[in-house]
Design a protein around this motif. Structure first.
Motif, PDB file in Angstrom:
ATOM      1  N   LEU A   3      -5.272  -5.064   5.850  1.00 58.84           N
ATOM      2  CA  LEU A   3      -5.834  -3.904   5.025  1.00 58.84           C
ATOM      3  C   LEU A   3      -5.427  -3.332   4.288  1.00 58.84           C
ATOM      4  O   LEU A   3      -5.815  -1.886   4.045  1.00 58.84           O
ATOM      5  CB  LEU A   3      -6.786  -2.906   6.229  1.00 58.84           C
ATOM      6  N   HIS A   4      -4.320  -3.512   4.235  1.00 56.35           N
ATOM      7  CA  HIS A   4      -2.948  -2.633   2.958  1.00 56.35           C
ATOM      8  C   HIS A   4      -2.801  -1.174   4.603  1.00 56.35           C
ATOM      9  O   HIS A   4      -2.414   0.290   3.206  1.00 56.35           O
ATOM     10  CB  HIS A   4      -3.595  -2.004   1.738  1.00 56.35           C
ATOM     11  N   VAL A   5      -2.795  -1.267   5.474  1.00 55.89           N
ATOM     12  CA  VAL A   5      -2.535   0.176   6.151  1.00 55.89           C
ATOM     13  C   VAL A   5      -0.821   0.258   5.665  1.00 55.89           C
ATOM     14  O   VAL A   5      -0.437  -0.861   6.909  1.00 55.89           O
ATOM     15  CB  VAL A   5      -2.807  -0.203   7.367  1.00 55.89           C
ATOM     16  N   PRO A   6      -0.559   1.464   5.828  1.00 59.58           N
ATOM     17  CA  PRO A   6       1.674   1.778   5.624  1.00 59.58           C
ATOM     18  C   PRO A   6       2.144   0.928   7.239  1.00 59.58           C
ATOM     19  O   PRO A   6       1.014   2.118   8.621  1.00 59.58           O
ATOM     20  CB  PRO A   6       1.436   2.797   5.402  1.00 59.58           C
ATOM     21  N   ASN A   7       3.132  -0.056   7.381  1.00 54.60           N
ATOM     22  CA  ASN A   7       3.236   0.174   8.315  1.00 54.60           C
ATOM     23  C   ASN A   7       4.714   1.466   9.022  1.00 54.60           C
ATOM     24  O   ASN A   7       5.740   2.041   8.331  1.00 54.60           O
ATOM     25  CB  ASN A   7       4.634  -1.229   8.867  1.00 54.60           C
ATOM     26  N   PRO A   8       4.552   2.059  10.160  1.00 51.73           N
ATOM     27  CA  PRO A   8       5.177   3.169  10.822  1.00 51.73           C
ATOM     28  C   PRO A   8       6.702   2.375  10.740  1.00 51.73           C
ATOM     29  O   PRO A   8       7.416   3.462  10.778  1.00 51.73           O
ATOM     30  CB  PRO A   8       4.658   3.525  11.681  1.00 51.73           C
ATOM     31  N   GLU A  51      -7.540  -3.561  -9.176  1.00 55.52           N
ATOM     32  CA  GLU A  51      -8.353  -2.356  -8.543  1.00 55.52           C
ATOM     33  C   GLU A  51      -8.874  -2.082  -7.936  1.00 55.52           C
ATOM     34  O   GLU A  51      -9.445  -1.042  -7.726  1.00 55.52           O
ATOM     35  CB  GLU A  51      -9.656  -2.848 -10.166  1.00 55.52           C
ATOM     36  N   PHE A  52      -8.607  -2.354  -6.905  1.00 56.81           N
ATOM     37  CA  PHE A  52      -9.484  -2.336  -5.185  1.00 56.81           C
ATOM     38  C   PHE A  52      -8.552  -1.827  -3.941  1.00 56.81           C
ATOM     39  O   PHE A  52      -9.148  -1.930  -3.418  1.00 56.81           O
ATOM     40  CB  PHE A  52     -10.482  -2.730  -4.532  1.00 56.81           C
ATOM     41  N   ARG A  53      -6.791  -2.137  -4.335  1.00 60.78           N
ATOM     42  CA  ARG A  53      -5.892  -2.082  -3.742  1.00 60.78           C
ATOM     43  C   ARG A  53      -5.384  -0.580  -3.705  1.00 60.78           C
ATOM     44  O   ARG A  53      -5.005  -0.668  -2.352  1.00 60.78           O
ATOM     45  CB  ARG A  53      -4.206  -3.264  -3.667  1.00 60.78           C
ATOM     46  N   GLY A  54      -5.729   0.131  -4.020  1.00 57.52           N
ATOM     47  CA  GLY A  54      -5.284   1.097  -4.067  1.00 57.52           C
ATOM     48  C   GLY A  54      -5.344   2.178  -2.942  1.00 57.52           C
ATOM     49  O   GLY A  54      -4.736   2.927  -1.828  1.00 57.52           O
ATOM     50  N   ASP A  55      -6.522   3.066  -2.665  1.00 55.63           N
ATOM     51  CA  ASP A  55      -7.102   3.597  -1.709  1.00 55.63           C
ATOM     52  C   ASP A  55      -8.080   2.377  -0.913  1.00 55.63           C
ATOM     53  O   ASP A  55      -9.045   1.982  -0.971  1.00 55.63           O
ATOM     54  CB  ASP A  55      -8.952   4.048  -2.060  1.00 55.63           C
ATOM     55  N   PHE A  56      -7.524   1.678   0.488  1.00 61.23           N
ATOM     56  CA  PHE A  56      -8.104   1.063   1.139  1.00 61.23           C
ATOM     57  C   PHE A  56      -9.246   1.124   2.126  1.00 61.23           C
ATOM     58  O   PHE A  56     -10.440   0.266   1.981  1.00 61.23           O
ATOM     59  CB  PHE A  56      -6.904  -0.052   2.353  1.00 61.23           C
ATOM     60  N   LEU A  57      -9.606   2.472   2.175  1.00 59.30           N
ATOM     61  CA  LEU A  57     -10.426   3.310   3.212  1.00 59.30           C
ATOM     62  C   LEU A  57     -11.557   3.082   2.115  1.00 59.30           C
ATOM     63  O   LEU A  57     -12.702   3.352   2.676  1.00 59.30           O
ATOM     64  CB  LEU A  57     -10.076   4.878   3.325  1.00 59.30           C
ATOM     65  N   GLY A  58     -11.388   3.577   0.650  1.00 60.15           N
ATOM     66  CA  GLY A  58     -12.673   3.368   0.295  1.00 60.15           C
ATOM     67  C   GLY A  58     -13.116   1.482  -0.529  1.00 60.15           C
ATOM     68  O   GLY A  58     -14.106   1.930  -1.127  1.00 60.15           O
ATOM     69  N   ASP A  59     -12.178   0.629  -0.222  1.00 55.01           N
ATOM     70  CA  ASP A  59     -13.377  -0.535   0.222  1.00 55.01           C
ATOM     71  C   ASP A  59     -12.944  -1.207   1.124  1.00 55.01           C
ATOM     72  O   ASP A  59     -13.059  -1.015   2.234  1.00 55.01           O
ATOM     73  CB  ASP A  59     -11.690  -1.393  -0.397  1.00 55.01           C
ATOM     74  N   ARG A  60     -15.469  -1.799   1.361  1.00 47.70           N
ATOM     75  CA  ARG A  60     -15.425  -2.177   2.284  1.00 47.70           C
ATOM     76  C   ARG A  60     -15.167  -3.905   2.582  1.00 47.70           C
ATOM     77  O   ARG A  60     -14.990  -4.402   1.499  1.00 47.70           O
ATOM     78  CB  ARG A  60     -17.094  -2.519   2.238  1.00 47.70           C
ATOM     79  N   VAL A  61     -14.792  -3.864   4.498  1.00 44.05           N
ATOM     80  CA  VAL A  61     -14.590  -5.067   4.605  1.00 44.05           C
ATOM     81  C   VAL A  61     -15.499  -4.959   5.845  1.00 44.05           C
ATOM     82  O   VAL A  61     -14.672  -5.055   7.416  1.00 44.05           O
ATOM     83  CB  VAL A  61     -12.678  -4.696   4.848  1.00 44.05           C
ATOM     84  N   PRO A  62     -16.215  -5.890   6.088  1.00 49.30           N
ATOM     85  CA  PRO A  62     -17.126  -6.224   7.020  1.00 49.30           C
ATOM     86  C   PRO A  62     -16.490  -7.218   7.955  1.00 49.30           C
ATOM     87  O   PRO A  62     -16.486  -7.886   9.530  1.00 49.30           O
ATOM     88  CB  PRO A  62     -18.274  -7.244   6.207  1.00 49.30           C
TER      89      PRO A  62
END
Length: 203
Positions: free
Chosen positions: A165-170, A131-142
């Motif tokens: 944070l599910h940031v794509p690995n280059p 439900e919140f994995r798609g847009d990790f930038l919209g999910d608050r992670v304190p």
């Protein structure tokens, strides 16, 4: 969280750890009463007792309270700082003295406190990762909790935070900037206030 995932490696696993209720405590019975039970009653009682003993509550004894009081100004500073300078602290000590447990306690309390302060922004505890994995930038992670070996490089830590944070690995073509900058951007966008790095020799 599955038992094989001993340390949270993603924000979903960390949130599940923070929201996980303590196992119920079994009733106190005497040995004589226990031995008078039939096997059908002893077996579930033993299961409940083993579950409770394997996940004991974290007790805030006086020594721990002094440590938390000393760290509180540094933890609070991350909530209000507007510049790039953040306070930091190093917790050191011999193995098996509770450093990892202390870090998790600090992180869990900060995470749950943030949820209480921002109920409109925190995902529902019952939300599934999908439900919140798609847009990790919209999910608050304190709070970000990373467990790494003592020999971890800056690049390894960036990869671990990116995985959290599910940031794509280059990939293998990554440079210092293409690896680190997206992670820093994600931390800023997610409103991260506390980064916990747990260095361990158990890898």
């Amino acid at each position: 969280m599955n038992k094989r995932v001993a340390q949270p490696r993603t924000k979903e696993q960390w949130r599940e750890f923070c929201e996980r209720p303590a196992p119920p405590r079994p009733e106190l019975v005497s040995r004589r009463e226990y031995e008078s039970w039939l096997a059908g009653r002893q077996i579930p009682f033993d299961e409940q007792r083993r579950s409770c003993n394997a996940n004991p509550p974290f007790i805030k004894h006086p020594q721990l309270q002094r440590v938390l009081a000393a760290l509180q100004p540094k933890l609070t500073q991350g909530q209000y700082s507007r510049d790039g300078t953040y306070h930091s602290a190093i917790i050191n000590g011999p193995g098996h003295c509770g450093k990892t447990s202390l870090l998790k306690l600090i992180g869990k309390e900060c995470e749950l406190d943030w949820h209480r302060r921002h109920p409109e922004m925190a995902p529902m505890p019952s939300a599934s990762p999908a439900e919140f994995r798609g847009d990790f930038l919209g999910d608050r992670v304190p709070v970000i909790y990373i467990s790494a070996s003592t020999g971890a490089t800056a690049g390894m830590l960036s990869q671990a935070i990116g995985k959290f944070l599910h940031v794509p690995n280059p990939g293998r073509t990554a440079t210092k900037w293409t690896l680190t900058d997206p992670v820093l951007d994600a931390m800023e966008a997610c409103g991260t206030e506390l980064l916990l790095l747990d260095f361990t020799d158990r890898y």
